[in-house]
Design a protein around this motif. Sequence first.
Motif, short mmCIF file in Angstrom:
data_model
loop_
_atom_site.label_atom_id
_atom_site.label_comp_id
_atom_site.label_asym_id
_atom_site.label_seq_id
_atom_site.Cartn_x
_atom_site.Cartn_y
_atom_site.Cartn_z
N THR A 11 0.82 -1.21 0.00
CA THR A 11 0.00 0.00 0.00
C THR A 11 0.85 1.27 0.00
O THR A 11 1.97 1.27 0.50
N LYS A 12 0.28 2.31 -0.57
CA LYS A 12 0.93 3.62 -0.54
C LYS A 12 0.27 4.53 0.49
O LYS A 12 0.77 5.60 0.78
N SER A 13 -0.84 4.10 1.01
CA SER A 13 -1.60 4.89 1.98
C SER A 13 -0.92 4.83 3.35
O SER A 13 -0.75 3.76 3.92
N THR A 14 -0.59 5.99 3.87
CA THR A 14 0.08 6.05 5.17
C THR A 14 -0.82 5.55 6.29
O THR A 14 -0.39 4.78 7.15
N GLY A 15 -2.07 5.98 6.28
CA GLY A 15 -3.00 5.57 7.33
C GLY A 15 -3.26 4.08 7.32
O GLY A 15 -3.31 3.43 8.37
N TYR A 16 -3.43 3.53 6.13
CA TYR A 16 -3.70 2.10 6.02
C TYR A 16 -2.46 1.29 6.40
O TYR A 16 -2.56 0.26 7.06
N LYS A 17 -1.29 1.80 6.03
CA LYS A 17 -0.04 1.14 6.42
C LYS A 17 0.09 1.13 7.94
O LYS A 17 0.50 0.15 8.55
N ARG A 18 -0.31 2.25 8.56
CA ARG A 18 -0.28 2.35 10.02
C ARG A 18 -1.22 1.31 10.64
O ARG A 18 -0.88 0.65 11.63
N LEU A 19 -2.41 1.14 10.06
CA LEU A 19 -3.36 0.14 10.55
C LEU A 19 -2.76 -1.26 10.46
O LEU A 19 -2.80 -2.03 11.43
#
Length: 188
Positions: A68-76
């Motif tokens: 993923t490139k999404s920071t928030g999703y990576k954090r999840l």
Amino acid sequence: MESEERDLLAALRAFDVLLGAGIGLESVLINLARGGYGAISTDMERIMKGVNDGRRLEDELTKAATRTKSTGYKRLLNTLKTNVTSNTDLIVDLRRQADREEEERTERIEKYIEALEGMPTGLLTVGMLGPIMLPLVAVMPYLFTVPVAGITAPSPATANLISMAGYTISVVIMALIGLKAHTKDPGV
């Protein structure tokens, strides 16, 4: 905006509710994989397929985080992996992350509202004054047959051409203002 970002807050809230109800992490992942959370559901389905094929959950979460490139999703995903490996308080961590995501979403919406602040005024000005002023140009040759202060009125054909060009320009300006509103959409 990444497709995961759009559904991230809803997925975080679903994690909160389901885990808070006592459902286990793998069951929550299966539930999210069933759909309703866009790209997150697809990713959860891929993760659970890997687990069902015999791979470890933390390895699948790590792979998903690198995709993923999404920071928030990576954090999840990293939070979930940390919970699997270290048995942390997942509900508290996810609530904190959901609150952070909600704040970021609110900031994006506020910036969007600020960016659109003068737009309704511009639309009203162009959309209302154009149709009022341009017909005056079209009838000017009939109103001012005698030169006033040395200024002569344009011929009827010229006045009509100016009026039609003005209408066209008004419509184009209104379309551009609408396009500006559409392109600044934060996608939340």
